[in-house]
Scaffold this active site. Structure first.
Site, short mmCIF file in Angstrom:
data_model
loop_
_atom_site.label_atom_id
_atom_site.label_comp_id
_atom_site.label_asym_id
_atom_site.label_seq_id
_atom_site.Cartn_x
_atom_site.Cartn_y
_atom_site.Cartn_z
N HIS A 74 -7.22 -1.61 1.27
CA HIS A 74 -7.17 -0.23 1.79
C HIS A 74 -8.56 0.40 1.70
CE1 HIS A 74 -5.16 3.57 2.82
NE2 HIS A 74 -6.06 4.14 2.03
N CYS A 122 -11.65 5.10 5.90
CA CYS A 122 -10.84 4.95 7.12
C CYS A 122 -9.40 5.37 6.90
CB CYS A 122 -10.88 3.51 7.61
SG CYS A 122 -12.53 2.93 8.08
N CYS A 151 -15.49 0.24 9.18
CA CYS A 151 -15.21 -0.84 8.24
C CYS A 151 -15.58 -2.17 8.87
CB CYS A 151 -13.73 -0.85 7.87
SG CYS A 151 -13.37 -0.06 6.29
N LYS A 172 0.74 -5.42 2.42
CA LYS A 172 -0.64 -5.87 2.59
C LYS A 172 -0.65 -7.38 2.83
CE LYS A 172 -3.23 -2.57 -0.27
NZ LYS A 172 -4.12 -2.47 -1.46
N CYS A 198 -19.16 0.16 6.03
CA CYS A 198 -20.60 0.26 6.25
C CYS A 198 -20.95 1.65 6.79
CB CYS A 198 -21.06 -0.81 7.24
SG CYS A 198 -22.84 -0.78 7.55
N CYS A 235 -0.39 3.73 2.94
CA CYS A 235 -0.02 3.34 4.31
C CYS A 235 1.47 3.07 4.45
CB CYS A 235 -0.81 2.09 4.74
SG CYS A 235 -2.60 2.34 4.86
N CYS A 243 -5.33 0.30 5.85
CA CYS A 243 -5.48 -1.04 5.28
C CYS A 243 -6.15 -1.93 6.32
CB CYS A 243 -4.14 -1.61 4.88
SG CYS A 243 -3.47 -0.88 3.36
N CYS A 297 0.85 -1.19 0.00
CA CYS A 297 0.00 0.00 0.00
C CYS A 297 0.89 1.24 0.00
CB CYS A 297 -0.93 0.00 1.22
SG CYS A 297 -2.05 1.43 1.26
#
Length: 339
Positions: free
Chosen positions: A155, A159, A176, A149, A170, A145, A162, A142
Protein backbone atom coordinates in the site's frame (compact mmCIF):
# COMPACT_ATOMS: atom_id res chain seq x y z
CA UNK A 1 4.43 7.75 19.31
CA UNK A 2 5.73 8.45 15.79
CA UNK A 3 3.14 6.10 14.28
CA UNK A 4 0.27 7.83 16.11
CA UNK A 5 1.49 11.25 14.97
CA UNK A 6 1.71 9.97 11.39
CA UNK A 7 -1.83 8.55 11.49
CA UNK A 8 -3.06 11.81 13.00
CA UNK A 9 -1.49 13.79 10.17
CA UNK A 10 -3.07 11.49 7.57
CA UNK A 11 -6.48 11.91 9.22
CA UNK A 12 -6.06 15.69 9.24
CA UNK A 13 -5.17 15.68 5.53
CA UNK A 14 -8.21 13.56 4.72
CA UNK A 15 -10.50 16.05 6.47
CA UNK A 16 -8.86 19.25 5.17
CA UNK A 17 -9.68 19.79 1.48
CA UNK A 18 -7.46 22.86 1.13
CA UNK A 19 -4.49 20.99 2.58
CA UNK A 20 -5.14 18.17 0.10
CA UNK A 21 -5.11 20.69 -2.74
CA UNK A 22 -1.80 22.19 -1.59
CA UNK A 23 -0.34 18.71 -1.11
CA UNK A 24 -1.28 17.74 -4.68
CA UNK A 25 0.22 20.96 -6.06
CA UNK A 26 3.39 20.37 -4.05
CA UNK A 27 3.74 16.89 -5.53
CA UNK A 28 4.22 18.41 -8.99
CA UNK A 29 7.08 20.71 -7.94
CA UNK A 30 9.83 18.07 -8.50
CA UNK A 31 8.29 17.19 -11.90
CA UNK A 32 8.22 20.82 -13.04
CA UNK A 33 11.76 21.34 -11.71
CA UNK A 34 13.12 18.33 -13.61
CA UNK A 35 11.42 19.33 -16.88
CA UNK A 36 12.72 22.90 -16.49
CA UNK A 37 16.23 21.56 -15.79
CA UNK A 38 16.21 19.39 -18.92
CA UNK A 39 14.85 22.32 -20.96
CA UNK A 40 17.69 24.52 -19.73
CA UNK A 41 20.26 21.80 -20.51
CA UNK A 42 18.90 21.71 -24.07
CA UNK A 43 19.39 25.46 -24.37
CA UNK A 44 22.87 25.35 -22.83
CA UNK A 45 24.11 22.44 -24.94
CA UNK A 46 22.38 22.94 -28.31
CA UNK A 47 22.00 26.72 -28.52
CA UNK A 48 25.02 27.92 -26.55
CA UNK A 49 27.56 25.20 -27.43
CA UNK A 50 26.61 23.28 -30.58
CA UNK A 51 25.60 26.35 -32.56
CA UNK A 52 28.99 27.87 -31.73
CA UNK A 53 30.65 24.80 -33.24
CA UNK A 54 28.39 24.85 -36.29
CA UNK A 55 28.86 28.54 -37.08
CA UNK A 56 32.43 29.23 -36.00
CA UNK A 57 34.69 26.56 -34.50
CA UNK A 58 34.15 23.08 -35.97
CA UNK A 59 30.94 22.37 -37.94
CA UNK A 60 31.68 18.62 -38.17
CA UNK A 61 32.01 18.26 -34.40
CA UNK A 62 28.83 20.30 -33.94
CA UNK A 63 26.91 17.95 -36.22
CA UNK A 64 28.29 14.89 -34.40
CA UNK A 65 27.26 16.35 -31.05
CA UNK A 66 23.74 17.07 -32.29
CA UNK A 67 23.33 13.63 -33.88
CA UNK A 68 24.38 11.89 -30.63
CA UNK A 69 22.55 14.26 -28.29
CA UNK A 70 19.00 14.20 -29.64
CA UNK A 71 18.42 10.40 -29.54
CA UNK A 72 19.61 10.40 -25.91
CA UNK A 73 17.25 13.27 -25.09
CA UNK A 74 14.29 11.60 -26.82
CA UNK A 75 14.86 8.20 -25.16
CA UNK A 76 15.34 9.76 -21.72
CA UNK A 77 12.25 11.99 -21.85
CA UNK A 78 10.14 9.32 -23.60
CA UNK A 79 10.98 6.93 -20.74
CA UNK A 80 10.34 9.68 -18.19
CA UNK A 81 6.87 10.58 -19.45
CA UNK A 82 5.91 6.93 -19.86
CA UNK A 83 6.95 6.25 -16.25
CA UNK A 84 5.14 9.36 -15.05
CA UNK A 85 1.88 8.95 -16.96
CA UNK A 86 1.54 5.14 -16.82
CA UNK A 87 -0.35 3.65 -13.89
CA UNK A 88 1.90 1.35 -11.84
CA UNK A 89 -0.98 -1.13 -11.60
CA UNK A 90 -3.27 -1.43 -8.60
CA UNK A 91 -4.69 -4.51 -6.89
CA UNK A 92 -8.23 -3.27 -7.54
CA UNK A 93 -7.62 -2.90 -11.30
CA UNK A 94 -9.15 -5.54 -13.59
CA UNK A 95 -6.71 -7.30 -15.94
CA UNK A 96 -6.23 -5.42 -19.21
CA UNK A 97 -7.67 -7.53 -22.03
CA UNK A 98 -5.35 -8.04 -24.99
CA UNK A 99 -2.35 -6.49 -23.26
CA UNK A 100 1.16 -7.96 -23.21
CA UNK A 101 0.48 -8.95 -19.62
CA UNK A 102 -1.56 -11.91 -20.86
CA UNK A 103 0.64 -13.11 -23.73
CA UNK A 104 2.93 -15.55 -21.96
CA UNK A 105 1.11 -18.82 -21.34
CA UNK A 106 3.49 -19.75 -18.53
CA UNK A 107 1.94 -16.92 -16.50
CA UNK A 108 -1.70 -17.81 -17.17
CA UNK A 109 -3.72 -18.46 -14.03
CA UNK A 110 -7.13 -20.16 -13.85
CA UNK A 111 -10.15 -17.96 -13.12
CA UNK A 112 -10.59 -19.78 -9.84
CA UNK A 113 -7.67 -20.08 -7.47
CA UNK A 114 -8.24 -23.05 -5.19
CA UNK A 115 -4.52 -23.45 -4.50
CA UNK A 116 -1.65 -21.26 -3.42
CA UNK A 117 0.67 -22.75 -6.05
CA UNK A 118 -0.05 -24.09 -9.53
CA UNK A 119 2.30 -25.52 -12.13
CA UNK A 120 2.93 -23.94 -15.52
CA UNK A 121 3.21 -25.88 -18.80
CA UNK A 122 6.83 -26.76 -17.98
CA UNK A 123 6.02 -28.05 -14.51
CA UNK A 124 7.50 -25.06 -12.70
CA UNK A 125 5.68 -23.61 -9.66
CA UNK A 126 3.74 -20.37 -10.04
CA UNK A 127 2.42 -18.34 -7.13
CA UNK A 128 -1.20 -17.30 -7.65
CA UNK A 129 -1.38 -14.57 -5.06
CA UNK A 130 -1.11 -15.87 -1.51
CA UNK A 131 2.27 -17.45 -0.82
CA UNK A 132 3.32 -14.26 1.00
CA UNK A 133 1.52 -13.79 4.32
CA UNK A 134 1.68 -11.74 7.50
CA UNK A 135 4.12 -12.75 10.20
CA UNK A 136 1.19 -14.33 12.06
CA UNK A 137 0.44 -16.51 9.02
CA UNK A 138 -2.76 -14.69 8.14
CA UNK A 139 -3.60 -13.65 4.61
CA UNK A 140 -2.35 -10.20 3.60
CA UNK A 141 -5.29 -7.79 3.55
CA UNK A 142 -5.32 -4.00 3.21
CA UNK A 143 -7.67 -2.37 5.71
CA UNK A 144 -7.58 0.95 3.84
CA UNK A 145 -8.36 -0.46 0.39
CA UNK A 146 -10.59 -3.21 1.80
CA UNK A 147 -8.99 -5.62 -0.62
CA UNK A 148 -6.71 -8.67 -0.58
CA UNK A 149 -3.05 -8.02 -1.29
CA UNK A 150 -1.61 -10.22 -4.05
CA UNK A 151 2.00 -11.32 -3.68
CA UNK A 152 4.53 -8.45 -3.90
CA UNK A 153 1.78 -5.84 -3.48
CA UNK A 154 2.13 -2.96 -0.99
CA UNK A 155 0.00 0.00 0.00
CA UNK A 156 1.28 3.46 -0.97
CA UNK A 157 0.42 6.22 1.49
CA UNK A 158 0.81 8.91 -1.18
CA UNK A 159 -1.26 7.21 -3.90
CA UNK A 160 -3.60 5.76 -1.23
CA UNK A 161 -3.83 2.51 -3.17
CA UNK A 162 -2.25 -0.94 -3.13
CA UNK A 163 0.35 -1.08 -5.91
CA UNK A 164 1.21 -4.31 -7.74
CA UNK A 165 4.90 -5.20 -7.31
CA UNK A 166 5.52 -1.84 -5.66
CA UNK A 167 9.12 -0.66 -5.77
CA UNK A 168 8.78 2.82 -4.23
CA UNK A 169 6.98 6.12 -4.65
CA UNK A 170 9.15 8.45 -6.74
CA UNK A 171 8.64 12.21 -6.09
CA UNK A 172 10.53 13.07 -9.30
CA UNK A 173 7.77 11.32 -11.25
CA UNK A 174 4.91 12.03 -8.82
CA UNK A 175 3.99 8.40 -9.31
CA UNK A 176 4.55 5.00 -7.80
CA UNK A 177 6.94 2.59 -9.46
CA UNK A 178 5.15 -0.72 -9.84
CA UNK A 179 4.49 -3.61 -12.17
CA UNK A 180 3.24 -1.67 -15.20
CA UNK A 181 5.80 1.17 -15.25
CA UNK A 182 8.87 -0.54 -13.76
CA UNK A 183 10.52 -0.89 -17.16
CA UNK A 184 9.97 2.78 -18.01
CA UNK A 185 11.46 3.92 -14.71
CA UNK A 186 14.51 1.72 -15.15
CA UNK A 187 15.07 3.00 -18.69
CA UNK A 188 14.70 6.58 -17.48
CA UNK A 189 17.54 6.26 -14.97
CA UNK A 190 19.70 4.37 -17.49
CA UNK A 191 19.22 6.89 -20.31
CA UNK A 192 19.35 9.73 -17.78
CA UNK A 193 22.77 8.56 -16.60
CA UNK A 194 24.09 8.38 -20.16
CA UNK A 195 22.57 11.78 -20.99
CA UNK A 196 24.16 13.51 -17.99
CA UNK A 197 27.63 12.10 -18.63
CA UNK A 198 27.40 12.84 -22.35
CA UNK A 199 26.61 16.55 -21.91
CA UNK A 200 29.25 16.79 -19.16
CA UNK A 201 32.12 15.23 -21.10
CA UNK A 202 31.10 16.89 -24.38
CA UNK A 203 31.12 20.34 -22.75
CA UNK A 204 34.29 19.84 -20.71
CA UNK A 205 36.97 19.98 -23.51
CA UNK A 206 35.83 23.26 -25.12
CA UNK A 207 35.41 24.82 -21.69
CA UNK A 208 38.98 23.92 -20.66
CA UNK A 209 40.38 24.95 -24.03
CA UNK A 210 38.55 28.28 -23.96
CA UNK A 211 39.55 29.02 -20.36
CA UNK A 212 43.24 28.28 -21.04
CA UNK A 213 43.44 30.65 -24.00
CA UNK A 214 43.67 33.88 -21.98
CA UNK A 215 42.70 35.57 -18.73
CA UNK A 216 40.02 37.60 -20.55
CA UNK A 217 38.56 34.36 -21.88
CA UNK A 218 38.05 33.06 -18.34
CA UNK A 219 36.10 36.19 -17.43
CA UNK A 220 33.95 36.00 -20.57
CA UNK A 221 33.42 32.23 -20.31
CA UNK A 222 29.80 31.22 -20.88
CA UNK A 223 28.42 30.28 -17.46
CA UNK A 224 25.95 27.93 -19.12
CA UNK A 225 28.88 25.67 -20.00
CA UNK A 226 30.23 25.72 -16.44
CA UNK A 227 26.87 24.94 -14.86
CA UNK A 228 26.19 22.27 -17.47
CA UNK A 229 29.39 20.48 -16.44
CA UNK A 230 28.67 20.92 -12.74
CA UNK A 231 25.01 19.93 -12.74
CA UNK A 232 25.46 17.18 -15.35
CA UNK A 233 28.31 15.68 -13.35
CA UNK A 234 26.40 15.76 -10.05
CA UNK A 235 23.22 14.25 -11.48
CA UNK A 236 25.25 11.74 -13.48
CA UNK A 237 27.05 10.48 -10.37
CA UNK A 238 23.77 10.22 -8.48
CA UNK A 239 21.97 8.46 -11.31
CA UNK A 240 24.74 5.95 -11.97
CA UNK A 241 24.42 4.82 -8.37
CA UNK A 242 20.66 4.36 -8.83
CA UNK A 243 21.21 2.63 -12.18
CA UNK A 244 23.68 0.13 -10.72
CA UNK A 245 21.45 -0.53 -7.70
CA UNK A 246 18.29 -1.05 -9.75
CA UNK A 247 20.17 -3.20 -12.25
CA UNK A 248 21.18 -5.52 -9.40
CA UNK A 249 17.54 -5.58 -8.22
CA UNK A 250 16.38 -6.30 -11.78
CA UNK A 251 18.69 -9.30 -12.18
CA UNK A 252 17.71 -10.68 -8.77
CA UNK A 253 13.97 -10.05 -9.32
CA UNK A 254 13.54 -7.81 -6.31
CA UNK A 255 12.01 -4.43 -5.64
CA UNK A 256 13.46 -1.77 -3.37
CA UNK A 257 10.92 -2.63 -0.67
CA UNK A 258 11.61 -6.35 -0.95
CA UNK A 259 15.36 -5.82 -0.62
CA UNK A 260 14.88 -3.95 2.67
CA UNK A 261 12.28 -6.11 4.40
CA UNK A 262 11.87 -9.70 5.50
CA UNK A 263 9.60 -12.05 3.59
CA UNK A 264 6.98 -14.28 5.20
CA UNK A 265 6.19 -17.37 3.12
CA UNK A 266 3.48 -19.93 3.82
CA UNK A 267 3.40 -23.02 1.61
CA UNK A 268 0.37 -24.76 3.10
CA UNK A 269 -2.79 -23.34 4.64
CA UNK A 270 -2.11 -25.23 7.85
CA UNK A 271 1.69 -24.94 7.62
CA UNK A 272 4.21 -22.82 9.46
CA UNK A 273 5.43 -19.40 8.32
CA UNK A 274 8.99 -19.17 7.01
CA UNK A 275 10.50 -15.73 7.61
CA UNK A 276 13.68 -14.70 5.79
CA UNK A 277 15.24 -11.56 4.36
CA UNK A 278 17.49 -13.46 1.97
CA UNK A 279 15.22 -16.22 0.61
CA UNK A 280 13.74 -14.87 -2.62
CA UNK A 281 11.42 -17.38 -4.26
CA UNK A 282 10.81 -15.03 -7.19
CA UNK A 283 14.44 -15.15 -8.38
CA UNK A 284 14.17 -17.45 -11.41
CA UNK A 285 17.60 -16.71 -12.93
CA UNK A 286 19.24 -13.52 -14.17
CA UNK A 287 18.12 -13.83 -17.80
CA UNK A 288 14.54 -14.80 -16.93
CA UNK A 289 14.37 -12.02 -14.32
CA UNK A 290 15.56 -9.48 -16.88
CA UNK A 291 13.10 -10.66 -19.56
CA UNK A 292 10.23 -10.61 -17.07
CA UNK A 293 10.57 -6.81 -16.80
CA UNK A 294 12.16 -5.79 -20.12
CA UNK A 295 10.20 -8.18 -22.35
CA UNK A 296 11.16 -11.17 -24.55
CA UNK A 297 12.06 -9.16 -27.68
CA UNK A 298 15.67 -7.98 -27.41
CA UNK A 299 15.15 -5.08 -29.82
CA UNK A 300 12.62 -3.53 -27.41
CA UNK A 301 14.74 -3.93 -24.27
CA UNK A 302 16.01 -0.35 -24.20
CA UNK A 303 13.00 1.32 -25.79
CA UNK A 304 10.12 2.41 -23.50
CA UNK A 305 7.51 0.11 -25.03
CA UNK A 306 5.42 -1.98 -22.66
CA UNK A 307 6.10 -5.67 -23.15
CA UNK A 308 6.71 -6.93 -19.60
CA UNK A 309 5.56 -10.47 -18.85
CA UNK A 310 2.92 -11.51 -16.35
CA UNK A 311 -0.18 -9.94 -14.83
CA UNK A 312 1.29 -8.42 -11.66
CA UNK A 313 -0.59 -10.88 -9.45
CA UNK A 314 0.86 -14.32 -10.18
CA UNK A 315 4.60 -14.98 -10.27
CA UNK A 316 6.78 -17.91 -11.39
CA UNK A 317 8.89 -19.27 -8.56
CA UNK A 318 12.40 -20.63 -8.35
CA UNK A 319 11.86 -24.40 -8.53
CA UNK A 320 14.91 -25.31 -6.44
CA UNK A 321 14.24 -22.78 -3.69
CA UNK A 322 10.56 -23.67 -3.64
CA UNK A 323 11.20 -27.42 -3.36
CA UNK A 324 13.84 -26.78 -0.67
CA UNK A 325 11.36 -24.68 1.30
CA UNK A 326 8.69 -27.38 0.94
CA UNK A 327 11.09 -30.02 2.25
CA UNK A 328 12.05 -27.88 5.20
CA UNK A 329 8.39 -27.25 6.04
CA UNK A 330 7.59 -30.97 5.78
CA UNK A 331 10.51 -31.81 8.07
CA UNK A 332 9.29 -29.28 10.63
CA UNK A 333 5.71 -30.54 10.56
CA UNK A 334 6.63 -34.24 10.44
CA UNK A 335 5.90 -35.90 13.85
CA UNK A 336 8.97 -37.34 15.61
CA UNK A 337 9.47 -41.05 15.12
CA UNK A 338 9.37 -43.23 18.19
CA UNK A 339 12.47 -45.23 19.00
Amino acid sequence: MVQSESSGLEKWLEENKFAQFLFKIGNYIPVVFLIALVSWSYYAFVIRLCLLYLLNVNPTQGVVYLVLYHPLLVLMMWSYFKATLTSPGYSIDPPIAGSTENRDSSFDVPATKPKTIILDENGNPVSVGSIMVKQSGEKRYCQKCQHDKPDRTHHCRVCKKCVLKMDHHCPWLNNCIGFRNHKYFYLFIVWGTIYCFFVTFATLPPTIQYAQSSYEAIISLDLNWSFLILIGGIFGLCLIGFAVYHTSLLFSNQTTLESLTKHNYKIKDDGDVTTSKYLNLFDIGKRANFIQVMGPEWYFWFIPIGNSLGDGRSWPLNSYKYSTLCESVENLTKPPQSA
